[in-house]
Design an enzyme around this catalytic site. Structure first.
Site, PDB file in Angstrom:
ATOM      1  N   ARG A 256       0.844  -1.189   0.000  1.00 55.79           N
ATOM      2  CA  ARG A 256       0.000   0.000   0.000  1.00 55.79           C
ATOM      3  C   ARG A 256       0.878   1.237   0.000  1.00 55.79           C
ATOM      4  NH1 ARG A 256       1.834   3.537   4.130  1.00 55.79           N
ATOM      5  NH2 ARG A 256       1.506   2.656   6.181  1.00 55.79           N
TER       6      ARG A 256
ATOM      7  N   THR B  54       5.931   9.139  10.049  1.00 52.94           N
ATOM      8  CA  THR B  54       6.501   7.799   9.810  1.00 52.94           C
ATOM      9  C   THR B  54       6.206   7.318   8.391  1.00 52.94           C
ATOM     10  OG1 THR B  54       4.491   6.693  10.580  1.00 52.94           O
ATOM     11  CG2 THR B  54       6.220   7.115  12.216  1.00 52.94           C
TER      12      THR B  54
ATOM     13  N   ARG C 192       4.043   0.617   2.463  1.00 57.24           N
ATOM     14  CA  ARG C 192       4.260  -0.546   3.316  1.00 57.24           C
ATOM     15  C   ARG C 192       3.980  -1.778   2.462  1.00 57.24           C
ATOM     16  NH1 ARG C 192       4.411  -1.516   8.676  1.00 57.24           N
ATOM     17  NH2 ARG C 192       3.328   0.381   9.310  1.00 57.24           N
TER      18      ARG C 192
ATOM     19  N   ARG D 161       5.045  -7.516  13.047  1.00 62.42           N
ATOM     20  CA  ARG D 161       3.827  -7.009  13.694  1.00 62.42           C
ATOM     21  C   ARG D 161       2.757  -8.081  13.735  1.00 62.42           C
ATOM     22  NH1 ARG D 161       1.922  -1.543  11.301  1.00 62.42           N
ATOM     23  NH2 ARG D 161       1.281  -2.926   9.630  1.00 62.42           N
TER      24      ARG D 161
ATOM     25  N   GLU E 179      -0.935  -2.287  13.189  1.00 64.56           N
ATOM     26  CA  GLU E 179      -0.358  -1.590  14.325  1.00 64.56           C
ATOM     27  C   GLU E 179      -1.029  -1.974  15.646  1.00 64.56           C
ATOM     28  OE1 GLU E 179      -0.839   2.516  13.668  1.00 64.56           O
ATOM     29  OE2 GLU E 179       1.046   2.933  14.607  1.00 64.56           O
TER      30      GLU E 179
HETATM   31  P1  ADP Z   1      -0.952   0.485   7.280  1.00 63.03           P
HETATM   32  O1  ADP Z   1      -1.069   0.228   5.824  1.00 63.03           O
HETATM   33  O2  ADP Z   1      -1.548   1.774   7.761  1.00 63.03           O
HETATM   34  O3  ADP Z   1       0.402   0.264   7.804  1.00 63.03           O
HETATM   35  P2  ADP Z   1      -1.631  -1.832   8.672  1.00 63.03           P
HETATM   36  O4  ADP Z   1      -0.318  -2.418   8.395  1.00 63.03           O
HETATM   37  O5  ADP Z   1      -2.005  -1.451  10.053  1.00 63.03           O
HETATM   38  O6  ADP Z   1      -1.919  -0.563   7.825  1.00 63.03           O
HETATM   39  O7  ADP Z   1      -2.704  -2.840   8.074  1.00 63.03           O
HETATM   40  C1  ADP Z   1      -3.961  -2.357   7.720  1.00 63.03           C
HETATM   41  C2  ADP Z   1      -4.811  -3.574   7.511  1.00 63.03           C
HETATM   42  O8  ADP Z   1      -4.224  -4.340   6.433  1.00 63.03           O
HETATM   43  C3  ADP Z   1      -4.820  -4.457   8.735  1.00 63.03           C
HETATM   44  O9  ADP Z   1      -6.122  -4.967   8.899  1.00 63.03           O
HETATM   45  C4  ADP Z   1      -3.917  -5.592   8.354  1.00 63.03           C
HETATM   46  O10 ADP Z   1      -4.376  -6.796   8.889  1.00 63.03           O
HETATM   47  C5  ADP Z   1      -4.057  -5.680   6.862  1.00 63.03           C
HETATM   48  N1  ADP Z   1      -2.845  -6.222   6.261  1.00 63.03           N
HETATM   49  C6  ADP Z   1      -1.603  -5.695   6.299  1.00 63.03           C
HETATM   50  N2  ADP Z   1      -0.754  -6.508   5.640  1.00 63.03           N
HETATM   51  C7  ADP Z   1      -1.486  -7.570   5.177  1.00 63.03           C
HETATM   52  C8  ADP Z   1      -1.199  -8.751   4.428  1.00 63.03           C
HETATM   53  N3  ADP Z   1       0.045  -9.013   3.999  1.00 63.03           N
HETATM   54  N4  ADP Z   1      -2.212  -9.602   4.142  1.00 63.03           N
HETATM   55  C9  ADP Z   1      -3.474  -9.338   4.548  1.00 63.03           C
HETATM   56  N5  ADP Z   1      -3.819  -8.240   5.265  1.00 63.03           N
HETATM   57  C10 ADP Z   1      -2.838  -7.373   5.565  1.00 63.03           C
HETATM   58  N1  DAR Z   2       0.430   5.701  17.083  1.00 57.02           N
HETATM   59  C1  DAR Z   2       1.179   6.894  16.710  1.00 57.02           C
HETATM   60  C2  DAR Z   2       1.607   6.822  15.246  1.00 57.02           C
HETATM   61  C3  DAR Z   2       2.668   5.779  14.977  1.00 57.02           C
HETATM   62  C4  DAR Z   2       2.824   5.443  13.498  1.00 57.02           C
HETATM   63  N2  DAR Z   2       1.589   4.753  13.008  1.00 57.02           N
HETATM   64  C5  DAR Z   2       0.755   5.321  12.144  1.00 57.02           C
HETATM   65  N3  DAR Z   2       0.998   6.461  11.593  1.00 57.02           N
HETATM   66  N4  DAR Z   2      -0.379   4.685  11.845  1.00 57.02           N
HETATM   67  C6  DAR Z   2       2.377   7.037  17.647  1.00 57.02           C
HETATM   68  O1  DAR Z   2       2.904   8.154  17.722  1.00 57.02           O
HETATM   69  O2  DAR Z   2       2.728   6.041  18.256  1.00 57.02           O
END
Ligand code: ADP
Ligand code: DAR
Length: 351
Positions: A116, A263, A270, A299, A304
């Site tokens: 993403r 961040t 990501r 993670r 997060e």
């Molecule tokens: P961000 O893109 O903001 O870093 P997160 O990593 O918190 O978001 O993930 C957002 C959503 O995408 C969460 O529900 C997570 O479970 C899902 N997700 C992240 N990576 C994967 C993956 N490789 N396969 C399936 N779902 C994923």
């Molecule tokens: N929880 C905030 C943001 C950390 C980075 N994660 C994001 N942007 N979704 C913190 O300051 O811990």
């Protein structure tokens, strides 16, 4: 003038980067500054003041925040990204430059892959400072643009207001939809008027998805079952290029793509896999050592602040500023390759 603004005592009990770098002297220097969109120092640090367990504690209200509050943001950015004031960001979204043959053809380890990017609209305040009217307009403009997408990217937009609670919960459980903003986002002003003007677009296979007005104004997502990281990245690049034909994104030659949280600056990418590592996860020191060596994050499966479930972990790139999109995805790929190699060695040793 904000001369009655006092240094927030709560920060004295926090280990966030805001607490680390916002000295009382720097607070006095910055407390009366305000951006063209009326974003103040108090707005920047409110999340970190309200949530002393923050890791970072600061959000920007607009691109200008990174200039007006540079004495604070530059220190946070250097600490988190290892990226200095004079460093230059770079970009490369050519999937041909990614060396990523499928690591797990018979799907022994990788359950799913997701890549993403975050994007925000040029010359519009970020979600932290945006007005309701402008947020509504963003929803209308982006969902309208998406209606013109065809082929693999063709899909439908679902405003959060029109998704039943059961469907929302099912989409979140299956990792397609964002959770309602947590207390960090709440204190940053990112949940204002929730759930209005928030929603999700996705194609019929849910391999191309786009979140509107969550933490950033767009989260452009490509994901699928299995470990074909190159195929997921290629689809994401196709979607980004199509969106760029109609929409201008906020970009800075030093900081890259501008995001509400520092961040995510730079590539704002990501790249992650959900992966089963039953043997290596019994040796967390070694697991973490490999992750650190390849600059990947370990993670939980709901992103997060979530935990691993059923021995499944979310492995994603740690670097995203000062490196290109291809390098970030390559980081994740190389890290996952090393983790799978070690998992196989441990599995063979146990048989
Ligand atoms: P961000 O893109 O903001 O870093 P997160 O990593 O918190 O978001 O993930 C957002 C959503 O995408 C969460 O529900 C997570 O479970 C899902 N997700 C992240 N990576 C994967 C993956 N490789 N396969 C399936 N779902 C994923
Ligand atoms: N929880 C905030 C943001 C950390 C980075 N994660 C994001 N942007 N979704 C913190 O300051 O811990």
């Amino acid at each position: 003038m904000n001369s009655n603004l006092k240094y927030p005592k709560a920060l004295e009990n926090s280990n966030s980067l805001v607490a680390k770098y916002l000295t009382k002297e720097l607070f006095e220097e910055l407390k009366d500054r305000v951006t063209i969109n009326g974003f103040t120092l108090q707005n920047v640090i409110n999340s970190g003041v309200q949530n002393i367990d923050s890791g970072i504690g600061a959000y920007a209200g607009d691109k200008e925040s990174y200039e007006v509050f540079a004495p604070l943001f530059d220190k946070i950015i250097e600490d988190y990204h290892g990226f200095k004031k004079d460093d230059k960001h770079k970009t490369n979204m050519n999937p041909n430059d990614l060396n990523a043959p499928n690591l797990d053809i018979d799907s022994q380890f990788i359950i799913s892959t997701r890549v993403r990017v975050a994007r925000n609209i040029k010359d519009i305040p970020l979600g932290t400072a945006i007005s309701k009217e402008l947020r509504d307009k963003i929803e209308q403009d982006i969902s309208q643009t998406l209606l013109s997408f065809d082929g693999e990217l063709q899909g439908k937009y679902y405003p959060l207001n029109n998704i039943t609670l059961d469907d929302r919960e099912s989409l979140i459980k299956d990792h397609f939809l964002f959770k309602e903003g947590d207390r960090f986002l709440q204190s940053a002003g990112l949940n204002r008027d929730w759930p209005n003007a928030r929603g999700i677009f996705h194609n019929s296979d849910k391999t191309f998805l786009l979140w509107i007005n969550e933490e950033d104004q767009l989260r452009i997502i490509s994901m699928q079952q299995g470990g074909d990281i190159k195929e997921v990245f290629t689809r994401l690049v196709l979607a980004i290029k199509k969106l760029q034909e109609k929409i201008k994104f906020e970009y800075d030659k030093h900081l890259g793509y501008i995001t509400s949280c520092p961040t995510n600056l730079g590539t704002a990418i990501r790249a992650s896999v959900h992966i089963k590592l039953p043997n290596l996860s019994t040796k967390m020191d070694e697991f973490k050592e490999i992750a650190d060596k390849y600059s990947v994050q370990i993670r939980g499966i709901h992103g997060e602040h979530s935990d691993s479930e059923g021995g499944v972990y979310d492995i994603s790139n740690k670097r995203r500023l000062g490196v290109s999109e291809v390098e970030c995805v390559q980081d994740m790929y190389n890290g996952v390759q090393a983790l799978i190699k070690r998992e196989k060695e441990l599995r063979n040793k146990n048989y």
